[in-house]
Enzyme design. Structure first.
Site, PDB file in Angstrom:
ATOM      1  N   ASN A  24       0.808  -1.271   0.370  1.00  0.00           N
ATOM      2  CA  ASN A  24       0.361  -0.029  -0.221  1.00  0.00           C
ATOM      3  C   ASN A  24       0.402   1.662   0.293  1.00  0.00           C
ATOM      4  OD1 ASN A  24      -2.664  -1.420   0.004  1.00  0.00           O
ATOM      5  ND2 ASN A  24      -2.735  -1.665   1.939  1.00  0.00           N
ATOM      6  N   ARG A  93      -7.184  -1.313  -8.198  1.00  0.00           N
ATOM      7  CA  ARG A  93      -7.647   0.099  -8.074  1.00  0.00           C
ATOM      8  C   ARG A  93      -7.093   0.495  -7.637  1.00  0.00           C
ATOM      9  NH1 ARG A  93     -12.749   2.681  -6.080  1.00  0.00           N
ATOM     10  NH2 ARG A  93     -12.549   4.109  -4.570  1.00  0.00           N
ATOM     11  N   ASP A 117     -10.296  -5.324  -6.266  1.00  0.00           N
ATOM     12  CA  ASP A 117     -10.655  -6.472  -4.886  1.00  0.00           C
ATOM     13  C   ASP A 117     -12.339  -6.110  -5.107  1.00  0.00           C
ATOM     14  OD1 ASP A 117      -8.635  -8.109  -4.415  1.00  0.00           O
ATOM     15  OD2 ASP A 117      -8.186  -6.862  -2.742  1.00  0.00           O
ATOM     16  N   ASP A 307      -7.784  -4.398   6.420  1.00  0.00           N
ATOM     17  CA  ASP A 307      -7.211  -6.300   5.671  1.00  0.00           C
ATOM     18  C   ASP A 307      -6.908  -6.538   6.629  1.00  0.00           C
ATOM     19  OD1 ASP A 307      -7.448  -5.020   3.049  1.00  0.00           O
ATOM     20  OD2 ASP A 307      -5.548  -3.692   3.218  1.00  0.00           O
TER      21      ASP A 307
END
Length: 419
Positions: A24, A93, A117, A307
């Site tokens: 991330n 994304r 996702d 997550d």
């Protein structure tokens, strides 16, 4: 025939496992290179599918991208192609964050609506409103978001986010570094990955203060330069291996990480019955004989990370007692629960709440991953199950974990990946 992961449960994991750079963080730092022509270097880059996908996006924009081991080199052209097409963006994304850099650097962008996702509705209206306040105009043309800067350069603005959205914070900061004047981002996301992105941008010559606080202040500059940046360790990967140690009743040491970035999740593991020894760049999880039930609610950082939710649900499915897990960020995050139920888990979902009634043992069977973390959670569940668990659609796991099967095997798991 696609590959599957087979796990034979019953082995307590033991040993050490290292953590690579944060998914991330690195994806957004790859995009940040678009802000400056020249050759950029990112170190500690994970060998995951999402890095490959983002590299393809950058290549379409005109960059030369090369991954050598865990070092990524990106050569950014003077005149990038301001377009991210549907066939690339729909796969991930995170691609939407090319909007800010392209508008700041080129004054225009054509970006397909993002995919990734299946976690439910995740609108990008906050991204667009922030950029519109800075002078961008948007239109939707045949499923493509077209952005332009009529005045030629974005302008600093006071931006107040109604929710601390990670993506909106990133797009706003990435745009603001080359905007004229000062931009303030109120109620920004405070994740360690945001802090690392701002650190990377400052290494490129940006002037950013306040990352990790309730207000980020960006003084726009005329030009940035390439830099070499070491990506922050992936706390989600570290957390996943921590749960692997806990669910197997083993003893796992996670290296090359920052335990402080996982303080809420590690505290929950302690409440579940684990003993955790923390050091500056590592921690060791001593799993319990049987986990104890706890309640969990996901929240923006510094709260419990969404997550990590599915991995903890897998752990709590064999806990002593009943746990309540509340998902506050995404509206489709419990879609994997049916797969755990196939393994014998007793879980009831009511909108954003999951009631997890612990069972003595799960039973191995064929299951299917539908996103990155759910795929990891099903593998972890297999570690604690009786018999063999076969997880399909494992390409989802590849998006966020490098050599997941091999690294678990290195801890003693009876696990194999094959077609």
């Amino acid at each position: 025939m696609s590959e599957v992961i087979e796990v034979v449960g019953g082995t307590a994991l033991r040993g050490e496992v290292g953590v690579f750079g944060a998914k991330n963080a690195v994806l957004k730092e790859m995009v940040a290179t678009l802000l400056a022509p020249g050759t950029h270097t990112l170190e500690n880059v994970p060998g995951i599918l999402d890095v490959t996908l983002m590299a393809d996006v950058l290549r379409h924009v005109g960059c030369a991208v090369d991954l050598n081991g865990h070092t990524l080199t990106i050569d950014v052209p003077e005149d990038p192609n301001p377009e991210a097409p549907l066939d690339l963006v729909r796969k991930m994304r995170a691609s939407i964050v090319v909007l800010g850099p392209l508008l700041a650097r080129v004054g225009k962008a054509r970006v397909a609506f993002p995919g990734g996702d299946d976690l439910g509705a995740r609108p990008i209206d906050m991204h667009m409103k922030a950029l519109e306040k800075m002078g961008a105009d948007f239109s939707l043309e045949h499923g493509v978001l077209v952005g332009t800067v009529p005045d030629g350069r974005l302008q600093g603005a006071d931006l107040g986010l109604r929710f601390p959205s990670v993506g909106a914070t990133e797009n706003a900061v990435l745009a603001a570094v080359l905007a004229e004047g000062t931009t303030t981002v109120g109620n920004p996301a405070r994740e360690p990955e945001i802090i690392d992105l701002c650190r990377h941008l400052n290494e490129m010559g940006a002037r950013i203060e306040g990352a990790g606080t309730n207000q980020i202040i960006v003084q726009g500059v005329d030009r940035l330069h390439p830099a070499t940046h070491h990506v922050v360790p992936d706390r989600l990967e570290a957390g996943t291996f921590a749960v692997a140690g806990a669910i197997s009743g083993g003893e796992v040491t996670v290296l090359d990480c920052n335990p402080e970035n996982l303080r809420v999740e590690l505290s929950k593991l302690e409440a579940i019955g684990c003993r955790i020894d923390r050091e500056e760049d590592r921690f060791t999880v001593h799993g319990p004989d049987r986990p104890q039930a706890v309640d969990i609610a996901t929240l923006p950082y510094p709260g419990f990370h969404t997550d990590m939710q599915s991995q903890f649900v897998a752990l709590l499915s064999i806990a002593d007692g009943t746990s309540m897990v509340t998902e506050n960020l995404f509206d489709n995050r419990f879609s994997y629960v049916g797969e755990l139920a196939r393994m014998g888990a007793d879980i009831t979902v009511d909108w954003q709440h999951a009631t997890v009634r612990g069972v003595w043992q799960l039973s191995g069977c064929p299951v299917m991953a539908n996103d990155i973390r759910a795929g990891a959670a099903l593998v972890l569940a297999g570690l604690a199950a009786d018999g063999t668990t076969t997880v399909s659609e494992v390409h989802h796991i590849d998006r966020g974990y490098e050599r997941f099967t091999e690294r678990l095997a290195g801890l003693g798991a009876q696990i194999l990946r094959h077609r």
